[in-house]
Design a protein around this motif. Sequence first.
Motif, mmCIF file in Angstrom:
data_model
loop_
_atom_site.group_PDB
_atom_site.id
_atom_site.type_symbol
_atom_site.label_atom_id
_atom_site.label_comp_id
_atom_site.label_asym_id
_atom_site.label_seq_id
_atom_site.Cartn_x
_atom_site.Cartn_y
_atom_site.Cartn_z
ATOM 1 N N PHE A 94 0.841 -1.192 0.000
ATOM 2 C CA PHE A 94 0.000 0.000 0.000
ATOM 3 C C PHE A 94 0.880 1.248 0.000
ATOM 4 N N GLY A 95 0.574 2.165 -0.894
ATOM 5 C CA GLY A 95 1.307 3.431 -0.919
ATOM 6 C C GLY A 95 2.620 3.370 -1.677
ATOM 7 N N ILE A 136 0.970 6.653 -8.858
ATOM 8 C CA ILE A 136 0.427 7.870 -8.250
ATOM 9 C C ILE A 136 -1.085 7.938 -8.465
ATOM 10 N N PHE A 190 -2.738 5.285 -6.214
ATOM 11 C CA PHE A 190 -2.611 5.585 -4.791
ATOM 12 C C PHE A 190 -3.474 6.790 -4.388
ATOM 13 N N LEU A 191 -3.308 7.902 -5.116
ATOM 14 C CA LEU A 191 -4.093 9.093 -4.748
ATOM 15 C C LEU A 191 -5.585 8.847 -4.972
ATOM 16 N N ILE A 223 -7.190 5.988 -4.608
ATOM 17 C CA ILE A 223 -7.794 5.114 -3.591
ATOM 18 C C ILE A 223 -7.852 5.806 -2.229
ATOM 19 N N VAL A 224 -6.873 6.655 -1.886
ATOM 20 C CA VAL A 224 -6.961 7.281 -0.553
ATOM 21 C C VAL A 224 -8.045 8.360 -0.497
#
Lengths: 68, 379
Positions: free
Chosen positions: B176-177, B192, B195-196, B198-199
């Motif tokens: 994750f991340g 990127i 990640f961005l 999903i958060v």
Amino acid sequence: MVTHLFMPNKQLSQIFFWPLLIAVISLAGLIFALVYDDAREWLANAAIGIPVLVAIFFYWLQPLITRR
Amino acid sequence: MLTQSSIRTWAWVHKWSSLVCTVFMLLLCLTGLPLIFHHEIGDWLGNHVETPQIAHQGPLASMDALLAAAKSKQPGMVPLYMYREEDEPLQWVISMAKTVDAESGFRQVVLDARTAQVLGEPPVEEGFMYVMFKLHVDLFAGLPGMLFLGLMGFLLVIAIVSGVVLYAPFMRKLAFGEIRRQRGKKLKRLDIHNFLGIVTLSWALVVAATGVINAWSDLLVKYWQFDQMSQMIAPYKNLPPPEKFASLQASVQVAQQTEPDMQLGFIAFPGTAYASPHHYGIFMRGDSPITKRLFKPVLVDARTATLTDSRDLPWYLVALLISQPLHFGDYGGTTLKWLWAVLDVITIIVLWTGLMLWWKKRHQYVPDIRSRITLSEAY
């Protein structure tokens, strides 16, 4: 070299553990901030801010840490 | 885990739902950014009307005096709505136009609630913020523009959901991340984006969904008129509209007596969308963070200042009113506004990286989806 090819596949629960936790916390924050006008609103704002903190950590801080 | 063919289907859904709406979503994110701070920007541009510091005792000015002051400031115009901003409890704003069904040529008169003095007439329908607002709400195209943007928002919801489904196959081998920075621009961009995306999932989904609901607001109000208002004003069906109007102050008092535990929210003058040709629509609201957003309409006969009917809002207007703060981010003070702005910028990055992922590989033939997925690569 593509080293991660030799890593075992992650399970769905492993893949979604952190995303789901962040999603639930930030969603709770969005709703709590609507319902409360007192100190709990700060807690709610903090919850909404968690995605931002996580993004900053992995995007900017993590590379700095690993470089050291 | 998904099969290869269902991954392909979801990828197709994600690609096309996002491609169609991306340009509009970029526009909405960019125009939405200043709109988050519309109050602060209004102050900064000098459009904010100050309440003078005066020693005032005794009752506030009567509603009739306020209305008369506005009318004498804008002769030949009719009042449409009377409301006040949450942070200026000592001001009343009366919006006016040449006719009650006008679609442009609006004026605003800001009045001192204590003395009925005209404090100012801030410009409407002009300036930077007006352009941002119109681009964000309806692309200067009225109801069709609103519904079109609503449809684009719906596509964004589909893109977000399909993006979450596709997150799994791309993350099988990644922590994750994890952002692969050393292995070329393409993978970095993909990581990127994933990640961005999903958060910020919850926020993006909430803002997109509430935006879609807001796009329907005009139609929901029209449906409410047809569904509820027409029943409430049925006895007035064939009557000519009143020529003389009863006291507004007396009408507000009737509404207050009808709903003693609520306070005055806003007033819709006869003939506007929230009233009838025969009535003042007096909208009462509660006190708690939630109920202060929920209005209860009290219809007061504009000829006699007597109560006609009062009903709770139907569920679809409750849904609309609750969804508005969740879209605007104006319900938690300055901190929340900044969070809204940062999340908006992150969404711009997600949209942009997604667009670039598609653009860079649009000419590449992708022969083997299986190996691409195994390598956790974009395709």
